[in-house]
Design a protein around this motif. Sequence first.
Motif, PDB file in Angstrom:
ATOM      1  N   MET A 134       3.005  51.911  76.317  1.00  0.00           N
ATOM      2  CA  MET A 134       2.815  53.540  75.953  1.00  0.00           C
ATOM      3  C   MET A 134       4.078  54.157  76.420  1.00  0.00           C
ATOM      4  SD  MET A 134      -1.162  53.781  76.477  1.00  0.00           S
ATOM      5  CE  MET A 134      -1.116  55.795  76.518  1.00  0.00           C
ATOM      6  N   LYS A 135       4.464  53.731  77.793  1.00  0.00           N
ATOM      7  CA  LYS A 135       5.699  54.425  78.439  1.00  0.00           C
ATOM      8  C   LYS A 135       7.054  54.226  77.449  1.00  0.00           C
ATOM      9  CE  LYS A 135       4.106  54.142  83.047  1.00  0.00           C
ATOM     10  NZ  LYS A 135       4.453  53.443  84.459  1.00  0.00           N
ATOM     11  N   GLN A 136       7.089  53.293  76.827  1.00  0.00           N
ATOM     12  CA  GLN A 136       8.197  52.870  75.899  1.00  0.00           C
ATOM     13  C   GLN A 136       7.989  53.770  74.682  1.00  0.00           C
ATOM     14  OE1 GLN A 136      10.558  51.097  77.065  1.00  0.00           O
ATOM     15  NE2 GLN A 136      11.625  50.365  75.031  1.00  0.00           N
ATOM     16  N   ARG A 137       6.923  53.985  74.190  1.00  0.00           N
ATOM     17  CA  ARG A 137       6.700  54.959  73.200  1.00  0.00           C
ATOM     18  C   ARG A 137       7.010  56.243  73.468  1.00  0.00           C
ATOM     19  NH1 ARG A 137       2.196  52.889  68.958  1.00  0.00           N
ATOM     20  NH2 ARG A 137       1.966  50.640  69.381  1.00  0.00           N
ATOM     21  N   LEU A 138       6.846  56.505  74.445  1.00  0.00           N
ATOM     22  CA  LEU A 138       6.972  57.907  75.006  1.00  0.00           C
ATOM     23  C   LEU A 138       8.695  58.186  75.151  1.00  0.00           C
ATOM     24  CD1 LEU A 138       5.665  60.933  75.909  1.00  0.00           C
ATOM     25  CD2 LEU A 138       5.647  59.661  78.315  1.00  0.00           C
ATOM     26  N   GLY A 139       9.049  57.241  75.551  1.00  0.00           N
ATOM     27  CA  GLY A 139      10.581  57.367  75.518  1.00  0.00           C
ATOM     28  C   GLY A 139      11.325  57.490  74.538  1.00  0.00           C
ATOM     29  N   ASP A 154      18.306  51.713  73.805  1.00  0.00           N
ATOM     30  CA  ASP A 154      18.422  50.432  74.602  1.00  0.00           C
ATOM     31  C   ASP A 154      17.365  49.895  74.644  1.00  0.00           C
ATOM     32  OD1 ASP A 154      19.531  48.476  76.244  1.00  0.00           O
ATOM     33  OD2 ASP A 154      19.864  49.732  78.076  1.00  0.00           O
ATOM     34  N   GLU A 155      17.167  48.610  74.287  1.00  0.00           N
ATOM     35  CA  GLU A 155      15.825  47.798  74.269  1.00  0.00           C
ATOM     36  C   GLU A 155      14.835  48.577  73.848  1.00  0.00           C
ATOM     37  OE1 GLU A 155      15.820  44.662  74.385  1.00  0.00           O
ATOM     38  OE2 GLU A 155      17.891  44.338  75.189  1.00  0.00           O
ATOM     39  N   PRO A 156      14.801  49.176  72.499  1.00  0.00           N
ATOM     40  CA  PRO A 156      13.720  50.146  72.172  1.00  0.00           C
ATOM     41  C   PRO A 156      12.428  49.244  71.969  1.00  0.00           C
ATOM     42  CG  PRO A 156      15.359  49.817  70.220  1.00  0.00           C
ATOM     43  CD  PRO A 156      15.882  49.204  71.522  1.00  0.00           C
ATOM     44  N   PHE A 157      12.466  48.040  71.485  1.00  0.00           N
ATOM     45  CA  PHE A 157      11.346  47.093  71.014  1.00  0.00           C
ATOM     46  C   PHE A 157      10.553  46.476  72.321  1.00  0.00           C
ATOM     47  CE2 PHE A 157      14.909  46.500  67.790  1.00  0.00           C
ATOM     48  CZ  PHE A 157      14.261  47.299  66.983  1.00  0.00           C
ATOM     49  N   HIS A 158      10.981  46.764  73.515  1.00  0.00           N
ATOM     50  CA  HIS A 158      10.498  46.005  74.649  1.00  0.00           C
ATOM     51  C   HIS A 158       8.913  46.577  74.784  1.00  0.00           C
ATOM     52  CE1 HIS A 158      10.300  44.504  78.788  1.00  0.00           C
ATOM     53  NE2 HIS A 158       9.895  45.585  79.158  1.00  0.00           N
ATOM     54  N   GLU A 162       3.205  45.139  67.719  1.00  0.00           N
ATOM     55  CA  GLU A 162       3.495  44.834  66.046  1.00  0.00           C
ATOM     56  C   GLU A 162       3.533  46.204  65.211  1.00  0.00           C
ATOM     57  OE1 GLU A 162       5.563  43.737  62.913  1.00  0.00           O
ATOM     58  OE2 GLU A 162       5.217  42.256  64.698  1.00  0.00           O
ATOM     59  N   GLY A 163       2.140  46.735  65.591  1.00  0.00           N
ATOM     60  CA  GLY A 163       2.063  48.110  64.952  1.00  0.00           C
ATOM     61  C   GLY A 163       3.069  48.991  65.521  1.00  0.00           C
ATOM     62  N   GLY A 164       3.257  49.122  66.784  1.00  0.00           N
ATOM     63  CA  GLY A 164       4.388  49.959  67.178  1.00  0.00           C
ATOM     64  C   GLY A 164       5.848  49.579  66.788  1.00  0.00           C
ATOM     65  N   LEU A 165       6.194  48.281  66.514  1.00  0.00           N
ATOM     66  CA  LEU A 165       7.224  47.842  65.989  1.00  0.00           C
ATOM     67  C   LEU A 165       7.738  48.337  64.422  1.00  0.00           C
ATOM     68  CD1 LEU A 165       7.570  43.974  66.869  1.00  0.00           C
ATOM     69  CD2 LEU A 165       8.747  46.007  67.771  1.00  0.00           C
ATOM     70  N   GLN A 166       6.452  48.372  63.885  1.00  0.00           N
ATOM     71  CA  GLN A 166       6.761  49.302  62.296  1.00  0.00           C
ATOM     72  C   GLN A 166       6.993  50.575  62.564  1.00  0.00           C
ATOM     73  OE1 GLN A 166       6.940  47.256  59.347  1.00  0.00           O
ATOM     74  NE2 GLN A 166       7.696  49.314  58.890  1.00  0.00           N
ATOM     75  N   LEU A 167       6.163  51.436  63.246  1.00  0.00           N
ATOM     76  CA  LEU A 167       6.619  52.635  63.475  1.00  0.00           C
ATOM     77  C   LEU A 167       7.876  53.091  63.843  1.00  0.00           C
ATOM     78  CD1 LEU A 167       3.298  53.932  65.344  1.00  0.00           C
ATOM     79  CD2 LEU A 167       3.722  54.288  63.082  1.00  0.00           C
ATOM     80  N   ILE A 168       8.289  52.104  64.759  1.00  0.00           N
ATOM     81  CA  ILE A 168      10.024  52.176  65.236  1.00  0.00           C
ATOM     82  C   ILE A 168      11.121  51.987  64.291  1.00  0.00           C
ATOM     83  CG2 ILE A 168      11.922  51.468  66.788  1.00  0.00           C
ATOM     84  CD1 ILE A 168       9.334  50.735  68.608  1.00  0.00           C
ATOM     85  N   ALA A 185      20.714  48.539  71.084  1.00  0.00           N
ATOM     86  CA  ALA A 185      20.821  47.327  72.099  1.00  0.00           C
ATOM     87  C   ALA A 185      19.671  46.538  72.140  1.00  0.00           C
ATOM     88  CB  ALA A 185      21.554  47.666  73.221  1.00  0.00           C
ATOM     89  N   CYS A 186      19.659  45.239  71.899  1.00  0.00           N
ATOM     90  CA  CYS A 186      18.458  44.528  71.905  1.00  0.00           C
ATOM     91  C   CYS A 186      18.803  43.014  72.351  1.00  0.00           C
ATOM     92  CB  CYS A 186      17.971  44.531  70.537  1.00  0.00           C
ATOM     93  SG  CYS A 186      16.253  43.595  70.531  1.00  0.00           S
ATOM     94  N   HIS A 187      17.970  42.418  72.873  1.00  0.00           N
ATOM     95  CA  HIS A 187      18.211  40.943  73.098  1.00  0.00           C
ATOM     96  C   HIS A 187      17.605  40.041  71.815  1.00  0.00           C
ATOM     97  CE1 HIS A 187      18.381  42.148  77.453  1.00  0.00           C
ATOM     98  NE2 HIS A 187      19.286  41.193  77.476  1.00  0.00           N
ATOM     99  N   ASP A 188      16.669  40.669  71.302  1.00  0.00           N
ATOM    100  CA  ASP A 188      16.195  39.993  69.932  1.00  0.00           C
ATOM    101  C   ASP A 188      17.015  39.913  68.938  1.00  0.00           C
ATOM    102  OD1 ASP A 188      14.659  38.988  67.742  1.00  0.00           O
ATOM    103  OD2 ASP A 188      12.638  39.785  68.909  1.00  0.00           O
ATOM    104  N   LYS A 189      17.638  39.081  68.672  1.00  0.00           N
ATOM    105  CA  LYS A 189      18.729  38.983  67.599  1.00  0.00           C
ATOM    106  C   LYS A 189      18.118  39.205  66.150  1.00  0.00           C
ATOM    107  CE  LYS A 189      22.937  36.849  65.876  1.00  0.00           C
ATOM    108  NZ  LYS A 189      23.880  35.593  66.321  1.00  0.00           N
ATOM    109  N   GLU A 190      16.955  38.385  66.044  1.00  0.00           N
ATOM    110  CA  GLU A 190      16.312  38.374  64.878  1.00  0.00           C
ATOM    111  C   GLU A 190      15.742  39.991  64.294  1.00  0.00           C
ATOM    112  OE1 GLU A 190      12.305  36.348  62.635  1.00  0.00           O
ATOM    113  OE2 GLU A 190      13.181  35.329  64.385  1.00  0.00           O
ATOM    114  N   GLU A 191      15.036  40.385  65.255  1.00  0.00           N
ATOM    115  CA  GLU A 191      14.727  41.972  65.316  1.00  0.00           C
ATOM    116  C   GLU A 191      16.019  42.932  65.037  1.00  0.00           C
ATOM    117  OE1 GLU A 191      12.352  44.741  64.239  1.00  0.00           O
ATOM    118  OE2 GLU A 191      11.347  43.169  65.060  1.00  0.00           O
TER     119      GLU A 191
END
Length: 209
Positions: A134-139, A154-158, A162-168, A185-191
Amino acid sequence: MEIKIDNYSKKFRSDYVLRNITYTFTGGRIYGLYGKNGSGKTMLMRAISGLIFPSEGCVKINGEELRKERDFPESLGLLLENPYFLTQYTGYQNLKLLASIKNKIGDEDIVHALERVGLEAADKRKVRKYSLGMKQRLGIAAAIMEEPDILLLDEPFHAIDEGGLQLIRDILADFKKAGRIVILACHDKEELESVSDEIIKMKNGKIEV
């Protein structure tokens, strides 16, 4: 919309954290920064936001050089590392305080930003009761609420489910369609590859070609 980085280097004491970066970002594209911790991804975002001074080279936003014509990009949304909020206030109250700095948007815009990331403006819980996700979504809501021309995440998917990922993903697509510059910027190369038009690989403060 254009960000032009020209031969940019940043040195702290005897160590370079960015080395001879030259790159041009244009509107209507999503750029993904990929690399290990310490590769320079976050430092590059700091350079684009005007949060660090160059030791050499420069950053230009639509032809205006940061630290000369202007201190910071005029229209910037930024999520850098871990977002910090006043934990004794609600999410809506935190965004209201942030929005008061520029007074560019109204209450409806704040509500809309919260809804876009899957949060409720009427939620009376204090941020100290928020989960990490929730804090990440607020950011992210804080970064997008003024509809900036440049969006740095920076690392928005952290910690996002899954529901939040689709919103982003939907938000990123909307920003791209509007002709804005999005840099992730992200560590998850596939995403990262699934949402980006270009992948920029970084290592030891350099862009690997």
